[in-house]
Design a protein around this motif. Structure first.
Motif: not given
Length: 630
Positions: A161-165
């Motif tokens: 999720l962090a990578k996506l954001l």
């Protein structure tokens, strides 16, 4: 600006049609939630938009100037990469600038650093580095050197999720962010941070979620997939429910009219000779169209049943001074509690605080270090865990349930069949006779839920039951649990679900300390935030701490008010009564006027009953208001 246009999309798997001839648009700034039963094609539709699946027919046109980013439930990664290396696998220009900068830090060539700094400025990578650090911190990702293979499922989800954001912020162009169940495996603090982040971010969003508070906070459009079609709703979740109810009422009205016409035309059809004129052939065609409408089945199975569960004795479950540690980590310290018949308790706290450990200890699945547990002889546990369902690949859904019993007992000695019970939980006849291996992930989760409930337990324990369940199933489950007369324990981060079911919480606050809070999940969250903001502990409910007496004593659930001051909940109740009493008085005056001017006996009788009930309610409210004032 138009991002995506889809025209007449159709997708089937074998004989099962997911959706047929659906058309839609996604425009810049739209924040869209997709709502549907599991198995109706939500995830498939997202994959078609990503180009990972191909529709049977129809067209998808994606604007060439946008990037489409998918946050899927299945996350691909190389296990030997560190978290930091995984984050840097993005191919955007700002990320490449960051890579070159970090490489230049270890270079002896001064030109490398000069070029790297210029590149950082051009692509505004300094801002991105700060943004990345903030996102990782908010999602509680601290050890960036940890290998991906060493992470738990929840940790992998948070890193992805962090990578996506970061990816959506890294590219300085238009982005369509597609998210499939983004809140699964996130605790409440992280969910609230994510909904605040997405609510403020200038991003176009298409997501599937079961979290209704999250949906309302983030999205302004709802797409409903049902009966192979797509319906569009502007507004919040309540607006969608209202629109859906109106549509179903209108459809039922149309079916009723078609039924009346069908009966008349059926008599005409039976009287007609085999040789038909052109005129009668036209009427015959109309008859078959009417028949299709008349025979549409829109009946919604409900759970308004009086369930017949095994009787609970006087003793349910008592825990006396239970302690449990893992090495230096203290989870429970001298915890005592006495569960009551019909009690619905929510267990809340951060991940890793010991919630699941307590559930296992209660059921005898895990040993405790010290203390005593007394379990009533009539207790039959039903445990819905996160581990998933065990089944034979080729076993049919109906046979899996029938292996427990052919029938499910309800009140007055009656029963309903396994097939009827399956329908209550939205398994259509065609799906009931399908192999379990053919079910979607969400449908398997729903079957697991049914497997637990069908064994007719009188003490239910649910560990994160809402993960991977669709909204229609959650509504059915909530209705079931509200009628459940046994004892219930729920561990869940779903605030809406908890608020509907639970009125009493045990909050794990760390270091073996548990707060016994009488109120809903949201009320506890409000209290907890106020306590943190004030930097001190506001005494609301008794804190379950180590007992100093030698003899074990069950915790009482009475609110002990220090110095006769109102608790937080009592203050809220007083404020509510102060506002409601004048409204009730106004309603009483209005009813009295109507009653004085009415001459119809039936209306007078009805108004008199309403006035009496309103007056009784008002008397109780005023008495309670006086008690709180004193």
């Amino acid at each position: 600006m138009n991002y995506v246009t889809a025209e007449n999309l159709t997708k089937s798997y074998g004989v099962k049609t997911l959706f047929k001839n659906i058309t839609f648009n996604v425009n810049e700034g739209d924040k869209i939630a997709i709502v549907a039963k599991n198995g109706t094609g939500k995830s498939t539709l997202l994959k078609i938009l990503m180009g990972k699946e191909i529709a049977d027919s129809g067209n998808v046109i994606i604007n060439k100037d946008i990037q489409v980013v998918l946050f899927d439930q299945e996350i691909d990664f190389e296990g030997e990469l560190s978290i930091d290396e995984f984050m840097m696998t993005l191919s955007s220009a700002p990320i490449m600038a960051l890579k070159n900068y970090h490489s230049a830090l270890h270079s002896e060539n001064p030109d490398d650093m000069e070029n790297a700094l210029a590149e950082m400025e051009i692509h505004k990578a300094w801002d991105l580095e700060n943004e990345m650090a903030n996102i990782l911190s908010q999602l509680k990702i601290t050890d960036l050197d940890a290998k991906m293979r060493t992470l738990s499922g929840g940790q992998i989800k948070r890193v992805a999720l962090a990578k996506l954001l970061v990816e959506t912020r890294a590219e300085h162009k238009h982005t369509l962010l597609i998210m499939d169940e983004p809140t699964n495996h996130l605790d409440v603090d992280m969910v609230e941070w994510l909904e605040n982040y997405l609510g403020k971010a200038r991003v176009t969003l298409l997501l599937v979620t079961h979290d209704r508070y999250f949906l309302d906070a983030v999205c302004n459009i709802i797409w409903e997939m049902e009966d192979h079609k797509m319906y569009f709703h502007n507004g919040a979740y309540d607006t969608y429910l209202e629109n859906k109810m109106i549509r179903e009422d209108n459809l039922n009205s149309t079916i009723d009219k078609a039924n009346n016409l069908y009966r008349k035309e059926l008599e005409w059809m039976r009287r007609q000779p085999k040789a038909r004129t052109t005129k009668s052939k036209s009427r015959q065609d109309d008859f078959y169209e009417t028949e299709k409408v008349a025979k549409m089945d829109t009946r919604k199975q409900s759970l308004e049943l009086e369930f017949e569960m095994k009787r609970l004795g006087s003793k349910i479950l008592e825990l006396h001074k239970i302690s449990k540690s893992y090495g230096d980590k203290l989870l429970l310290k001298d915890f005592s509690y006495q569960f009551q018949r019909g009690e619905k308790v929510g267990i809340i706290g951060k991940n890793g605080a010991g919630k699941s450990t307590l559930l296992n200890i209660i059921q005898g699945l895990e040993k405790y270090d010290s203390g005593e547990i007394e379990t009533g002889e009539t207790i039959k546990f039903g445990y819905f865990s996160q581990k998933g369902l065990k089944y034979k690949e080729d076993q049919r859904v109906i046979d899996f349930i029938k292996d427990i019993s052919e029938n499910f007992p309800i009140a007055n000695g009656r029963t309903i069949s396994a097939s009827q019970f399956l329908r209550l939980f939205l398994f259509e006849d065609q799906t009931q006779y399908s192999p379990i291996s053919k079910l979607s992930g969400g449908e398997k989760r729903r079957l697991h839920l049914m497997y637990v409930l069908y064994q007719n337990p009188n003490f239910l324990i649910f560990d994160e039951p809402t993960n991977d369940l669709d909204l229609p199933t959650l509504t059915v489950l909530e209705n079931f649990l509200q009628q459940f007369q046994g004892t219930l324990i729920i561990v869940s981060h779903d605030r809406y679900f908890m608020d509907r079911i639970v009125e009493h919480c045990l909050a794990f606050e760390g270091e073996g300390k548990i707060k016994d809070f009488v109120g809903t999940f949201s009320e506890y969250r409000e209290f907890d935030k106020k306590q943190v903001s004030e930097g001190k502990e506001v005494k609301i409910e008794k804190v379950i701490e180590p007992e100093k007496k030698e003899e074990p004593k069950p915790i009482e659930k009475k609110v002990e008010v220090a110095s006769r001051k109102l608790s937080f909940k009592e203050k809220s109740e007083l404020d509510k009564l102060t506002n409601e009493i004048p409204e009730f008085e106004t309603k009483r005056e209005e009813l009295s006027k109507l009653l004085n001017n009415e001459t119809d006996y039936d209306v007078i009788s009805k108004l008199s009953d309403e006035l009496q009930k309103l007056s009784d309610d008002l008397d109780e409210m005023e008495l309670r208001w006086l008690e709180l004032q004193e």
